[in-house]
Design a protein around this motif. Sequence first.
Motif, PDB file in Angstrom:
ATOM      1  N   LEU A 133       3.510   3.961   0.216  1.00 49.03           N
ATOM      2  CA  LEU A 133       3.041   2.739  -0.222  1.00 49.03           C
ATOM      3  C   LEU A 133       4.114   1.688  -0.187  1.00 49.03           C
ATOM      4  O   LEU A 133       3.746   0.501   0.245  1.00 49.03           O
ATOM      5  CB  LEU A 133       2.838   2.850  -1.884  1.00 49.03           C
ATOM      6  CG  LEU A 133       2.399   1.544  -2.656  1.00 49.03           C
ATOM      7  CD1 LEU A 133       0.977   1.025  -1.914  1.00 49.03           C
ATOM      8  CD2 LEU A 133       2.389   1.890  -4.237  1.00 49.03           C
ATOM      9  N   TYR A 134       5.338   1.928  -0.633  1.00 47.68           N
ATOM     10  CA  TYR A 134       6.598   0.982  -0.349  1.00 47.68           C
ATOM     11  C   TYR A 134       6.537   0.205   1.056  1.00 47.68           C
ATOM     12  O   TYR A 134       6.682  -0.790   1.526  1.00 47.68           O
ATOM     13  CB  TYR A 134       7.681   1.542  -0.759  1.00 47.68           C
ATOM     14  CG  TYR A 134       9.003   0.628  -0.730  1.00 47.68           C
ATOM     15  CD1 TYR A 134       8.980  -0.645  -1.409  1.00 47.68           C
ATOM     16  CD2 TYR A 134       9.960   0.806   0.322  1.00 47.68           C
ATOM     17  CE1 TYR A 134      10.099  -1.428  -1.371  1.00 47.68           C
ATOM     18  CE2 TYR A 134      11.205   0.202   0.383  1.00 47.68           C
ATOM     19  CZ  TYR A 134      11.141  -0.949  -0.423  1.00 47.68           C
ATOM     20  OH  TYR A 134      12.368  -1.808  -0.382  1.00 47.68           O
ATOM     21  N   LEU A 135       6.538   1.370   2.071  1.00 50.86           N
ATOM     22  CA  LEU A 135       6.377   0.743   3.477  1.00 50.86           C
ATOM     23  C   LEU A 135       5.464   0.015   4.112  1.00 50.86           C
ATOM     24  O   LEU A 135       5.614  -0.692   4.855  1.00 50.86           O
ATOM     25  CB  LEU A 135       6.793   2.067   4.247  1.00 50.86           C
ATOM     26  CG  LEU A 135       8.094   2.939   4.307  1.00 50.86           C
ATOM     27  CD1 LEU A 135       7.881   4.392   5.174  1.00 50.86           C
ATOM     28  CD2 LEU A 135       9.416   1.834   4.866  1.00 50.86           C
ATOM     29  N   THR A 136       4.168   0.434   3.324  1.00 45.10           N
ATOM     30  CA  THR A 136       3.189  -0.604   3.556  1.00 45.10           C
ATOM     31  C   THR A 136       3.361  -2.081   3.107  1.00 45.10           C
ATOM     32  O   THR A 136       2.594  -2.833   3.699  1.00 45.10           O
ATOM     33  CB  THR A 136       1.496  -0.045   3.072  1.00 45.10           C
ATOM     34  OG1 THR A 136       1.723  -0.279   1.829  1.00 45.10           O
ATOM     35  CG2 THR A 136       1.476   1.280   3.622  1.00 45.10           C
ATOM     36  N   TYR A 137       4.230  -1.999   2.189  1.00 50.98           N
ATOM     37  CA  TYR A 137       4.478  -3.499   1.793  1.00 50.98           C
ATOM     38  C   TYR A 137       5.344  -4.208   2.925  1.00 50.98           C
ATOM     39  O   TYR A 137       5.447  -5.727   3.002  1.00 50.98           O
ATOM     40  CB  TYR A 137       5.229  -3.665   0.486  1.00 50.98           C
ATOM     41  CG  TYR A 137       4.697  -2.979  -0.726  1.00 50.98           C
ATOM     42  CD1 TYR A 137       3.282  -2.866  -0.925  1.00 50.98           C
ATOM     43  CD2 TYR A 137       5.639  -2.559  -1.870  1.00 50.98           C
ATOM     44  CE1 TYR A 137       2.742  -2.537  -2.033  1.00 50.98           C
ATOM     45  CE2 TYR A 137       4.914  -2.051  -3.114  1.00 50.98           C
ATOM     46  CZ  TYR A 137       3.500  -1.876  -3.198  1.00 50.98           C
ATOM     47  OH  TYR A 137       3.089  -1.440  -4.205  1.00 50.98           O
ATOM     48  N   TRP A 138       5.823  -3.430   3.730  1.00 48.99           N
ATOM     49  CA  TRP A 138       6.915  -4.170   4.998  1.00 48.99           C
ATOM     50  C   TRP A 138       6.402  -3.792   6.058  1.00 48.99           C
ATOM     51  O   TRP A 138       6.888  -4.786   6.880  1.00 48.99           O
ATOM     52  CB  TRP A 138       8.180  -3.522   4.494  1.00 48.99           C
ATOM     53  CG  TRP A 138       8.890  -3.638   3.264  1.00 48.99           C
ATOM     54  CD1 TRP A 138       8.681  -3.044   1.909  1.00 48.99           C
ATOM     55  CD2 TRP A 138       9.810  -4.557   3.037  1.00 48.99           C
ATOM     56  NE1 TRP A 138       9.386  -3.539   1.100  1.00 48.99           N
ATOM     57  CE2 TRP A 138      10.258  -4.548   1.542  1.00 48.99           C
ATOM     58  CE3 TRP A 138      10.320  -5.608   3.694  1.00 48.99           C
ATOM     59  CZ2 TRP A 138      11.013  -5.301   1.018  1.00 48.99           C
ATOM     60  CZ3 TRP A 138      11.349  -6.370   3.020  1.00 48.99           C
ATOM     61  CH2 TRP A 138      11.720  -6.275   1.653  1.00 48.99           C
ATOM     62  N   LEU A 139       5.558  -3.030   6.496  1.00 51.58           N
ATOM     63  CA  LEU A 139       5.043  -2.678   8.051  1.00 51.58           C
ATOM     64  C   LEU A 139       3.738  -3.420   8.183  1.00 51.58           C
ATOM     65  O   LEU A 139       2.759  -2.906   7.631  1.00 51.58           O
ATOM     66  CB  LEU A 139       4.999  -1.221   8.131  1.00 51.58           C
ATOM     67  CG  LEU A 139       6.503  -0.625   7.791  1.00 51.58           C
ATOM     68  CD1 LEU A 139       6.167   1.133   7.911  1.00 51.58           C
ATOM     69  CD2 LEU A 139       7.353  -1.050   8.984  1.00 51.58           C
ATOM     70  N   ARG A 224       1.912 -12.274   7.790  1.00 50.99           N
ATOM     71  CA  ARG A 224       1.388 -11.439   8.894  1.00 50.99           C
ATOM     72  C   ARG A 224       0.717 -10.146   7.724  1.00 50.99           C
ATOM     73  O   ARG A 224      -0.412  -9.955   8.028  1.00 50.99           O
ATOM     74  CB  ARG A 224       2.298 -10.816   9.831  1.00 50.99           C
ATOM     75  CG  ARG A 224       1.887  -9.462  10.341  1.00 50.99           C
ATOM     76  CD  ARG A 224       0.532  -9.554  11.024  1.00 50.99           C
ATOM     77  NE  ARG A 224       1.044 -10.292  12.343  1.00 50.99           N
ATOM     78  CZ  ARG A 224       1.269  -9.838  13.573  1.00 50.99           C
ATOM     79  NH1 ARG A 224       1.473  -8.603  13.433  1.00 50.99           N
ATOM     80  NH2 ARG A 224       1.800 -10.593  14.474  1.00 50.99           N
ATOM     81  N   LEU A 225       1.377  -9.818   6.924  1.00 48.83           N
ATOM     82  CA  LEU A 225       0.781  -8.768   5.813  1.00 48.83           C
ATOM     83  C   LEU A 225      -0.363  -9.287   4.941  1.00 48.83           C
ATOM     84  O   LEU A 225      -1.350  -8.555   4.680  1.00 48.83           O
ATOM     85  CB  LEU A 225       2.105  -8.177   5.127  1.00 48.83           C
ATOM     86  CG  LEU A 225       3.148  -7.692   5.589  1.00 48.83           C
ATOM     87  CD1 LEU A 225       4.391  -7.325   4.550  1.00 48.83           C
ATOM     88  CD2 LEU A 225       2.741  -5.966   6.167  1.00 48.83           C
ATOM     89  N   ALA A 226      -0.151 -10.359   4.574  1.00 48.12           N
ATOM     90  CA  ALA A 226      -1.260 -11.223   3.785  1.00 48.12           C
ATOM     91  C   ALA A 226      -2.606 -11.193   4.668  1.00 48.12           C
ATOM     92  O   ALA A 226      -3.594 -10.866   4.241  1.00 48.12           O
ATOM     93  CB  ALA A 226      -0.839 -12.386   3.289  1.00 48.12           C
ATOM     94  N   GLU A 227      -2.410 -11.425   5.987  1.00 52.27           N
ATOM     95  CA  GLU A 227      -3.512 -11.988   7.018  1.00 52.27           C
ATOM     96  C   GLU A 227      -4.026 -10.316   7.208  1.00 52.27           C
ATOM     97  O   GLU A 227      -5.398 -10.260   7.173  1.00 52.27           O
ATOM     98  CB  GLU A 227      -2.907 -12.152   8.320  1.00 52.27           C
ATOM     99  CG  GLU A 227      -3.951 -12.614   9.201  1.00 52.27           C
ATOM    100  CD  GLU A 227      -3.470 -12.902  10.645  1.00 52.27           C
ATOM    101  OE1 GLU A 227      -4.194 -12.537  11.752  1.00 52.27           O
ATOM    102  OE2 GLU A 227      -2.557 -13.363  10.571  1.00 52.27           O
ATOM    103  N   GLU A 228      -3.329  -9.257   7.200  1.00 52.67           N
ATOM    104  CA  GLU A 228      -3.989  -7.716   7.559  1.00 52.67           C
ATOM    105  C   GLU A 228      -4.613  -7.337   5.974  1.00 52.67           C
ATOM    106  O   GLU A 228      -5.668  -6.907   6.037  1.00 52.67           O
ATOM    107  CB  GLU A 228      -2.902  -6.996   7.875  1.00 52.67           C
ATOM    108  CG  GLU A 228      -2.360  -7.126   9.256  1.00 52.67           C
ATOM    109  CD  GLU A 228      -1.448  -6.145   9.735  1.00 52.67           C
ATOM    110  OE1 GLU A 228      -1.277  -5.079   9.017  1.00 52.67           O
ATOM    111  OE2 GLU A 228      -1.066  -6.157  10.852  1.00 52.67           O
TER     112      GLU A 228
END
Length: 439
Positions: A133-139, A224-228
């Motif tokens: 979960l933590y890595l999905t915050y960054w990748l 980028r993460l917000a867009e995804e």
Amino acid sequence: MSAATDEPQTLEATTMRRVILRLVPFLMVCYFFALLDRVNVGFAALQMNQDLGLTPAMFGFAASLFFVSYFLVEVPSNLALQRVGARRWIARIMITWGLVTMGMALVTGPHSLYVMRFILGAAEAGFFPGAILYLTYWLPGRYRARVLATFTVSIPLATFLGSPVSVSLLELHGFLGLKGWQWLFVLEGLPTVLLGIACLFVLTDKPKDATWLSPEQRGWLVSRLAEEAAGKTPVGHISLWGLLRNKYFLTMALVCAGASATGSTLSVWQPQIIKSFGLTNLQTGFVNSVPYGIATVLMILWGRHSDRRAERTWHTAIPLLLAGLGLAFLNLAGGITLTIVAVSFALVGAYAFKGPFWALSAGWLSAGTLAAGLAGINAIANLIGGGLMVNVVGLVKTATGSFALGLLPVALLDLAAAVSVVMISRSHARSVRAQAVPA
């Protein structure tokens, strides 16, 4: 290519390089010790079972209790991580399980072993799905399979390196009045406590808080993460109870259970399988590491291949087929060489599966469901794969004298999981095509 086009690509490359180098190696070391502290009971058993008077069924039950408490605490732990923040919660998890691992040296019989294994499962619960979960915050999505495969390489690496280390610690038998298996638990639990303290200084909760990124890098990554996250997923924002009725969630939990069962049963029983060919403890440790070394390399290559092809389903299903065939072949392997070949096939499949599978799962869950979804998948998979199947192997071994027969149900679970992931992916594809057709 114009300079205007080069600039965004350069920003992305430098940002992701800094993120990956900052977080992934450290989390890999943490996960290495998580797995080492989980599976070292298999090596301790080479001395401990006789000292404590454990039968195969009793040892299997003790080993499986880890996964029962792990199942019960996994989802609450991941939800707590989401609320408290990864930095403090992962530190708490590691310090707790390191202390419990060291406390395993104090067990005096089967009942105290049962209690400590149960507590260890509760202490460690939440680390793996929490780290995912933590890595999905960054990748961003296009990086996930290769990075998650690199992160989860700690699983086979823990046994590849831990096998010779663990059996070497058994040689401390009698030093300062402690038995070898007691030294094993103490010396492998201590680094986990120290790493837990280090989490407080190394990890950052969210990209927006990363002072070690430049303002431009932070802005690009957050955007980028917000867009995804705004994209549509097959599993939207639903409650925990809603997840338990969702076909995608339940199927992915079953799929994960196949690989989990393969890895868990072999980590617990493989040292005893290998030693049954007449090897010493030290020889057992070195031979045991061979399949894990092979799996370590191939799972990274498979994760990269999945990212290059932008394909997840078959990159998840094929390793499960390989794992099932490897375990089934054990029943035909009469010697140590063919046994190691069969186990290598099974472990390569179980671990090559992980990068593509977790990338697929993270892509199917909405941002609001990600914490509970990832933890739930992992919890159910570990309950079936570890809590149930580790017990099954012990009971069948006690009844028939054969480890290979005990692993047949695990092989069938792998094959069922491979078929399931293909079917649910095709169902999702049909649903997407139907929604794309104008009314």
